[in-house]
Design a protein around this motif. Structure first.
Motif, PDB file in Angstrom:
ATOM      1  N   ASP A 251       0.831  -1.206   0.000  1.00 27.07           N
ATOM      2  CA  ASP A 251       0.000   0.000   0.000  1.00 27.07           C
ATOM      3  C   ASP A 251       0.856   1.242   0.000  1.00 27.07           C
ATOM      4  O   ASP A 251       1.937   1.263   0.584  1.00 27.07           O
ATOM      5  CB  ASP A 251      -0.887   0.031   1.261  1.00 27.07           C
ATOM      6  CG  ASP A 251      -1.820  -1.142   1.306  1.00 27.07           C
ATOM      7  OD1 ASP A 251      -1.711  -1.958   2.232  1.00 27.07           O
ATOM      8  OD2 ASP A 251      -2.654  -1.255   0.400  1.00 27.07           O
ATOM      9  N   SER A 253       0.400   5.368   0.857  1.00 25.45           N
ATOM     10  CA  SER A 253      -0.548   6.368   1.359  1.00 25.45           C
ATOM     11  C   SER A 253       0.133   7.706   1.472  1.00 25.45           C
ATOM     12  O   SER A 253       1.347   7.799   1.642  1.00 25.45           O
ATOM     13  CB  SER A 253      -1.125   5.939   2.710  1.00 25.45           C
ATOM     14  OG  SER A 253      -0.118   5.923   3.683  1.00 25.45           O
ATOM     15  N   GLN A 359      -0.718   1.424  15.519  1.00 21.85           N
ATOM     16  CA  GLN A 359       0.587   1.423  14.860  1.00 21.85           C
ATOM     17  C   GLN A 359       1.643   1.798  15.887  1.00 21.85           C
ATOM     18  O   GLN A 359       1.428   2.677  16.715  1.00 21.85           O
ATOM     19  CB  GLN A 359       0.555   2.457  13.730  1.00 21.85           C
ATOM     20  CG  GLN A 359       1.857   2.627  13.001  1.00 21.85           C
ATOM     21  CD  GLN A 359       1.699   3.610  11.857  1.00 21.85           C
ATOM     22  OE1 GLN A 359       0.899   3.429  10.956  1.00 21.85           O
ATOM     23  NE2 GLN A 359       2.475   4.667  11.904  1.00 21.85           N
ATOM     24  N   CYS A 366      10.085   3.440  10.329  1.00 22.94           N
ATOM     25  CA  CYS A 366       9.477   2.116  10.217  1.00 22.94           C
ATOM     26  C   CYS A 366       8.508   1.915  11.361  1.00 22.94           C
ATOM     27  O   CYS A 366       8.826   2.240  12.510  1.00 22.94           O
ATOM     28  CB  CYS A 366      10.567   1.038  10.220  1.00 22.94           C
ATOM     29  SG  CYS A 366       9.913  -0.633  10.282  1.00 22.94           S
ATOM     30  N   ARG A 402       4.879  -0.509   8.055  1.00 20.77           N
ATOM     31  CA  ARG A 402       4.782   0.712   7.245  1.00 20.77           C
ATOM     32  C   ARG A 402       6.142   1.398   7.272  1.00 20.77           C
ATOM     33  O   ARG A 402       6.789   1.479   8.309  1.00 20.77           O
ATOM     34  CB  ARG A 402       3.743   1.691   7.813  1.00 20.77           C
ATOM     35  CG  ARG A 402       2.331   1.254   7.561  1.00 20.77           C
ATOM     36  CD  ARG A 402       1.336   2.386   7.704  1.00 20.77           C
ATOM     37  NE  ARG A 402       0.015   1.843   7.410  1.00 20.77           N
ATOM     38  CZ  ARG A 402      -0.891   1.511   8.330  1.00 20.77           C
ATOM     39  NH1 ARG A 402      -0.638   1.724   9.596  1.00 20.77           N
ATOM     40  NH2 ARG A 402      -2.049   0.991   7.981  1.00 20.77           N
TER      41      ARG A 402
END
Lengths: 405, 184
Positions: A251, A253, A359, A366, A402
């Motif tokens: 993904d 974003s 998250q 990271c 992420r």
């Protein structure tokens, strides 16, 4: 300009000491302790997530169609559904051809029963709600089934195909079994429903209108072991065992506001279902359906609250998927398995998703996240049966990393 | 920083035997040195304390991976960790801006200032008074001894920018030193 003054500055600054501020050592010690605790928590969380994914994913990889229940028939030629061959089990003869049985599968109003006539050979009867519909020939004759449209006389064997008169079906409803998904989707028990139609059988039990597989022909089953005694005939079932779908995605974003991110990406989904057609006592045919989807999600993520290294967020989105490949493998006792490759249908699948997640920033570039959510799969009119069609409303859980740039 | 090489060797030995004791010893020997480096790169006392704390946390956490390779190696390692922490702090707070400032750039051909009469504290205070970008380049080039190519890579700027920033920093510092001496 002479740079000796620079050298002088360098010499003086090289040994430059400043008295440390009060409380620096205590602050350092506390910081070290809390970072070590956080590091241990993060690594345990990552290890637990990996163990969970592996523990749920590995059984799918190594799961095979159950061979422990022996199949009864050895089907050698399924392409020619009009072929009038007797399929033989040792010391027994076929009562109906495989294609005859297969034609009945899914036909409403057809039941199969045994005639308990001690004076005659074993016989099977395919009947509809209006009476005996078709009677198998006696075993010795080894004749094909013949259609019987309301009369007792047999018509030509070539007319076996048409059974459009029948309108009720006495077999048990299809059972779709599904379980929690890993990686992405989890079934929501009780949601989505098990039934596809409102049809009822003679006894008033709700039944499913069985749909023909869109890329295979059901020609593998032969009833050779019909019960001849007083035991009730087991009902014909088709069982779909939908395995845990697995989804991998990447993904991207973008930050569009203080709390908002908009994202898209690419994802791959693998859906597998094990299918069994037959009687509850013995299966006629086992198959494994594998579907591969590629999808493009679009999501909006809102992060209302951040605390130190943690961020709590919600997201809503939409995904468009396309089945890029589908195949079904059928297995028989003879070990010469059939594989029909390629699907007749490669449908689109649209879904809406909502999730809430946490998250944790491992470094400033990271983060690891965990995100439980729900997905609603929209009916696409496809004949393919999968967990998407059987369980349109599903729970799912996403875990991943992420990276920020 | 002039740390006795025997002292360094003792600390390196202690790191392998008793990390807790080694970190205590490192703090007692190098606390002033670390804070001194921070005060060259940062202007605010709060920033200096934050960066010094971050530096020591990094040193204590990664001290187990330090390999003693001779006299001065421990001091160099601690200095490098501290400088990196200071640069990361400036970068994360968007303080590394290399644009023109409100200072009037003096003529570079003037007579060099006299720095012999100034103490380390006075010089440090004058360096702190430079704008963030100039101060950083000056520290890296004049005191850490890095080349402009290395500085450009560290700061993400062009080599020419590093050189021009240093020249401007030097000129402004010279002017400030002279003003300070005149006012003293």
């Amino acid at each position: 300009m002479d740079d000796k003054w620079i050298d002088n500055i360098r010499d003086k600054m090289a040994d430059y000491d400043v008295v440390p501020p009060d409380g620096l050592l205590d602050a350092v010690r506390n910081d070290v302790r809390s970072r070590m605790r956080r590091k241990r928590f993060i690594w345990w969380s990552v290890a637990a997530s990996i163990a969970l994914l592996v523990g749920l994913f590995v059984p799918i990889l190594f799961d095979k169609v159950d061979d422990s229940i022996p199949l009864l028939v050895d089907v050698s030629d399924l392409d020619k559904h009009r072929k009038k061959e007797a399929f033989r089990r040792p010391a027994e003869k076929a009562l109906f051809s495989a294609t005859t049985i297969s034609k009945h599968i899914g036909s409403p109003g057809v039941s199969v029963s045994a005639m308990n006539d001690p004076n005659s050979s074993s016989q099977l009867v395919i009947e509809d709600s209006q009476g005996k519909f078709e009677k198998s020939p006696e075993v010795e004759d080894n004749l094909d089934a013949k259609p019987n449209r309301g009369s007792s006389s047999s018509s030509d064997a070539n007319d076996v195909d048409t059974f459009s008169d029948v309108n009720t079906f006495s077999k048990e409803k299809s059972v779709s079994k599904s379980s929690l998904s890993v990686g992405v989707s989890a079934s929501a028990n009780g949601l989505g429903g098990l039934l596809n139609s409102e049809d009822k059988d003679i006894g008033g039990n709700a039944i499913t209108s069985s749909t023909q597989m869109p890329f295979t022909r059901m020609g593998g089953g032969v009833l050779t072991d019909a019960p001849l005694d007083d035991k009730p005939i087991p009902s014909f079932v088709e069982i779909f065992d939908h395995k845990i779908p697995v989804r991998f995605s990447i993904d991207f974003s973008w930050h569009v506001g203080h709390h908002l991110n908009i994202g898209t990406g690419l994802c791959y989904s693998y859906l597998r279902s094990d299918i069994m057609y037959g009687y509850s006592d013995f299966p006629l045919l086992k198959a494994s359906q594998n579907l591969h989807f590629i999808g493009v999600p679009v999501n909006v993520r809102y992060t209302p609250w951040r605390y130190r290294k943690f961020a709590f967020y919600t997201s809503v989105g939409f995904m468009a998927e396309k089945c890029i490949w589908g195949e079904i493998k059928e297995e028989y006792q003879s070990n010469s398995g059939y594989t029909y490759e390629g699907s007749d249908e490669r449908p689109f699948q649209f879904s809406f998703n909502a999730a809430a997640g946490i998250q944790c920033n491992l470094t400033h570039k990271c983060a690891v996240f965990i995100e439980p959510g729900v997905g609603m799969y929209i009916k696409n009119g496809s004949r393919l049966r999968s967990i998407y069609s059987e369980r349109p409303l599903t729970f799912n859980i996403n875990v991943g990393f992420r990276f920020g740039y | 920083m002039a740390v006795n090489s025997d002292k360094e060797r003792d600390i390196a030995f202690l790191i392998k035997k008793n990390k807790e004791l080694a970190t205590k010893e490192i703090y007692s020997v190098y606390a002033g040195y670390v804070v001194g480096i921070c005060s060259r790169y940062l202007s605010s006392d709060d920033d200096i304390k934050d960066v010094a704390q971050d530096s020591f946390v990094k040193i204590f956490i990664s001290v187990g991976s330090f390999r003693y390779s001779g006299a001065g190696s421990l001091t160099s390692w601690i200095g490098r960790v501290t400088v990196n922490c200071a640069l990361n702090y400036l970068r994360d707070n968007n303080r590394l801006r290399f644009t023109s400032t409100q200072f009037e750039i003096p003529d570079l051909e003037e007579e060099p200032p006299d720095t012999e009469c100034l103490s380390s504290d006075e010089l440090a205070a004058l360096i702190r008074a430079l704008p963030d970008g100039y101060r950083t380049v000056f520290n890296l080039y004049a005191i850490e001894g890095k080349k402009h190519k290395e500085i450009a890579k560290i700061l993400g700027i062009k080599e020419n920018s590093s050189a021009s920033q240093y020249l401007r920093a030097k000129a402004i510092l010279a002017m400030k030193i002279k003003e300070y001496i005149n006012n003293k």
